[in-house]
Design a protein around this motif. Structure first.
Motif, PDB file in Angstrom:
ATOM      1  N   LYS A   5     -18.914   6.271   1.227  1.00  0.00           N
ATOM      2  CA  LYS A   5     -19.897   7.315   1.505  1.00  0.00           C
ATOM      3  C   LYS A   5     -19.285   8.704   1.362  1.00  0.00           C
ATOM      4  CE  LYS A   5     -23.125   8.888   5.077  1.00  0.00           C
ATOM      5  NZ  LYS A   5     -23.606   8.668   6.458  1.00  0.00           N
ATOM      6  N   ASN A   6     -18.129   8.905   1.970  1.00  0.00           N
ATOM      7  CA  ASN A   6     -17.461  10.207   1.909  1.00  0.00           C
ATOM      8  C   ASN A   6     -16.285  10.132   0.939  1.00  0.00           C
ATOM      9  OD1 ASN A   6     -19.172  11.309   3.911  1.00  0.00           O
ATOM     10  ND2 ASN A   6     -17.902  10.401   5.522  1.00  0.00           N
ATOM     11  N   GLU A   7     -16.513  10.584  -0.286  1.00  0.00           N
ATOM     12  CA  GLU A   7     -15.448  10.547  -1.281  1.00  0.00           C
ATOM     13  C   GLU A   7     -14.411  11.614  -0.990  1.00  0.00           C
ATOM     14  OE1 GLU A   7     -16.753  10.766  -5.254  1.00  0.00           O
ATOM     15  OE2 GLU A   7     -17.920   8.910  -5.203  1.00  0.00           O
ATOM     16  N   ARG A   8     -13.149  11.215  -1.046  1.00  0.00           N
ATOM     17  CA  ARG A   8     -12.068  12.172  -0.887  1.00  0.00           C
ATOM     18  C   ARG A   8     -10.814  11.618  -1.547  1.00  0.00           C
ATOM     19  NH1 ARG A   8      -9.711  11.927   5.304  1.00  0.00           N
ATOM     20  NH2 ARG A   8      -9.770   9.673   5.584  1.00  0.00           N
ATOM     21  N   ILE A   9      -9.892  12.522  -1.884  1.00  0.00           N
ATOM     22  CA  ILE A   9      -8.646  12.146  -2.544  1.00  0.00           C
ATOM     23  C   ILE A   9      -7.469  12.454  -1.624  1.00  0.00           C
ATOM     24  CG2 ILE A   9      -7.113  12.596  -4.504  1.00  0.00           C
ATOM     25  CD1 ILE A   9      -9.586  13.284  -6.152  1.00  0.00           C
ATOM     26  N   ARG A  10      -6.618  11.466  -1.463  1.00  0.00           N
ATOM     27  CA  ARG A  10      -5.416  11.647  -0.660  1.00  0.00           C
ATOM     28  C   ARG A  10      -4.186  11.353  -1.509  1.00  0.00           C
ATOM     29  NH1 ARG A  10      -6.967   7.974   4.387  1.00  0.00           N
ATOM     30  NH2 ARG A  10      -8.372   7.052   2.852  1.00  0.00           N
ATOM     31  N   LYS A  11      -3.088  12.046  -1.205  1.00  0.00           N
ATOM     32  CA  LYS A  11      -1.867  11.901  -1.994  1.00  0.00           C
ATOM     33  C   LYS A  11      -0.671  11.631  -1.087  1.00  0.00           C
ATOM     34  CE  LYS A  11      -3.406  15.103  -5.619  1.00  0.00           C
ATOM     35  NZ  LYS A  11      -3.070  16.348  -6.365  1.00  0.00           N
ATOM     36  N   GLY A  12       0.277  10.895  -1.627  1.00  0.00           N
ATOM     37  CA  GLY A  12       1.515  10.640  -0.909  1.00  0.00           C
ATOM     38  C   GLY A  12       2.613  10.315  -1.900  1.00  0.00           C
ATOM     39  N   LYS A  13       3.849  10.317  -1.436  1.00  0.00           N
ATOM     40  CA  LYS A  13       4.949   9.941  -2.323  1.00  0.00           C
ATOM     41  C   LYS A  13       6.077   9.314  -1.521  1.00  0.00           C
ATOM     42  CE  LYS A  13       7.137  14.535  -2.482  1.00  0.00           C
ATOM     43  NZ  LYS A  13       7.585  15.621  -3.374  1.00  0.00           N
ATOM     44  N   LEU A  14       6.811   8.455  -2.200  1.00  0.00           N
ATOM     45  CA  LEU A  14       7.966   7.789  -1.623  1.00  0.00           C
ATOM     46  C   LEU A  14       9.184   8.210  -2.420  1.00  0.00           C
ATOM     47  CD1 LEU A  14       9.360   5.569   0.148  1.00  0.00           C
ATOM     48  CD2 LEU A  14       8.722   3.936  -1.637  1.00  0.00           C
ATOM     49  N   ASN A  15      10.113   8.918  -1.772  1.00  0.00           N
ATOM     50  CA  ASN A  15      11.358   9.326  -2.420  1.00  0.00           C
ATOM     51  C   ASN A  15      12.466   8.349  -2.055  1.00  0.00           C
ATOM     52  OD1 ASN A  15      10.723  11.703  -3.859  1.00  0.00           O
ATOM     53  ND2 ASN A  15      10.741  12.920  -1.998  1.00  0.00           N
ATOM     54  N   LEU A  16      13.056   7.718  -3.056  1.00  0.00           N
ATOM     55  CA  LEU A  16      14.203   6.832  -2.852  1.00  0.00           C
ATOM     56  C   LEU A  16      15.433   7.556  -3.392  1.00  0.00           C
ATOM     57  CD1 LEU A  16      12.463   3.585  -4.138  1.00  0.00           C
ATOM     58  CD2 LEU A  16      12.888   4.178  -1.760  1.00  0.00           C
ATOM     59  N   VAL A  17      16.289   8.003  -2.494  1.00  0.00           N
ATOM     60  CA  VAL A  17      17.412   8.862  -2.869  1.00  0.00           C
ATOM     61  C   VAL A  17      18.723   8.088  -2.760  1.00  0.00           C
ATOM     62  CG1 VAL A  17      18.582  11.055  -2.449  1.00  0.00           C
ATOM     63  CG2 VAL A  17      16.134  10.837  -1.953  1.00  0.00           C
TER      64      VAL A  17
END
Length: 301
Positions: A137-149
């Motif tokens: 119903k409520n469209e939205r965009i979410r972002k994330g990232k995984l840094n492997l150092v």
């Protein structure tokens, strides 16, 4: 999320697909990501990966056509801190992650010393970029990232026997590790007004991951040999400082989507007030958002 891997035996614990019949740590993380994607409903996902190394304070794309080409570190309002020209690769499975990582590992800078025949001569960062779009119903965009150092280990010239180019590499490695230690100490202290992110490209690249919207975890791989006692103790102290970093992660979503969600919530609240209170006249009702002031003129009879 930000994962650090330091000290000895990293390759065997982290990068070998199977070790003693068990899936290694990094590929367990990949498996968890794609299992979560497969079981999530009403959402679409886009997963990209990048792989770079920092060799003698030069940034290189391990997945690019020319892995020795130097790349520039830049900053913008939209993208924050980023590497210009760094290649991004779409991945849809753990197998594709394996292929990409193996390609990057072949391009890593390694060299022999008295302490390690295949010693890492650079720091590397493998980043998984994840975007999620809700299709309900409520469209939205979410972002994330995984840094492997993967941090190259600090070296003592008296033990490693490094000379010439190897000695220059070791000096750069030790300087960047020292800069990272200073940043971690400043973040843990909590009283420091200045965090020295700009002292090295490693800390600059990880600025938003170290002191921003993230969770940080350090994996210390230790040697059981008694002649490495000093290195083991230093590694443990380093990791102990890192575990005291305290951030408060929040959901990363598009600013426009966040603003629209706030508007919807405010409208629903106003509707609820009207329906519960009967006949109400609300004129020139103001609410403040991060970007603008919107005036509501609601007249109900």
């Amino acid at each position: 999320y930000l994962f650090f891997f330091v000290s000895c035996f990293k390759f065997y614990v982290l990068f070998l697909i199977y070790l003693f019949g068990c899936l290694c740590l990094i590929f367990r993380a990949f498996e968890h990501i794609f299992e979560a994607i497969a079981t999530t409903e009403d959402s679409k996902f886009l997963v990209n990966a990048s792989y770079l190394e920092i060799y003698n304070e030069d940034i290189r794309d391990l997945l690019g056509n020319d892995p020795k080409r130097k790349l520039d570190l830049k900053e913008s309002i939209e993208n924050g801190i980023y590497v210009a020209g760094l290649s991004m690769h779409t991945i849809n499975s753990v197998k594709q992650c394996e292929i990409i990582m193996e390609k990057g590992l072949k391009n890593r800078s390694v060299g022999g010393t008295l302490m390690n025949a295949i010693s890492s001569r650079s720091h590397s960062i493998f980043t998984v970029h994840l975007e999620r779009m809700d299709t309900g119903k409520n469209e939205r965009i979410r972002k994330g990232k995984l840094n492997l150092v993967d941090l190259a280990g600090s070296e003592r010239q008296s033990k490693s026997g490094a000379t010439g180019e190897r000695l220059k590499e070791a000096t750069k490695i030790n300087l960047s590790l020292s800069a990272l230690g200073n940043v971690i100490s400043a973040l843990v202290d909590g009283k420091s007004k200045y965090i020295p992110y700009r002292d090295s490209k490693l800390t600059r690249l990880l600025q938003d991951s170290l002191g921003g919207n993230t969770k940080t975890l350090m994996v210390a791989c230790l040697s059981p040999a008694d002649n490495n006692y000093d290195e083991t103790l230093t590694t443990l102290r380093y990791a102990n400082r890192a575990k005291n970093i305290k951030n408060k992660p929040i959901i990363n979503e598009d600013p426009k989507d966040a603003l629209l969600r706030q508007y919807r919530e405010e409208i629903e609240r106003l509707k609820a007030m009207l329906s519960n209170s009967g006949i109400i006249n609300i004129s020139n009702f103001f609410f403040l958002s991060s970007q603008r002031i919107i005036t509501f003129k609601l007249n109900t009879i």
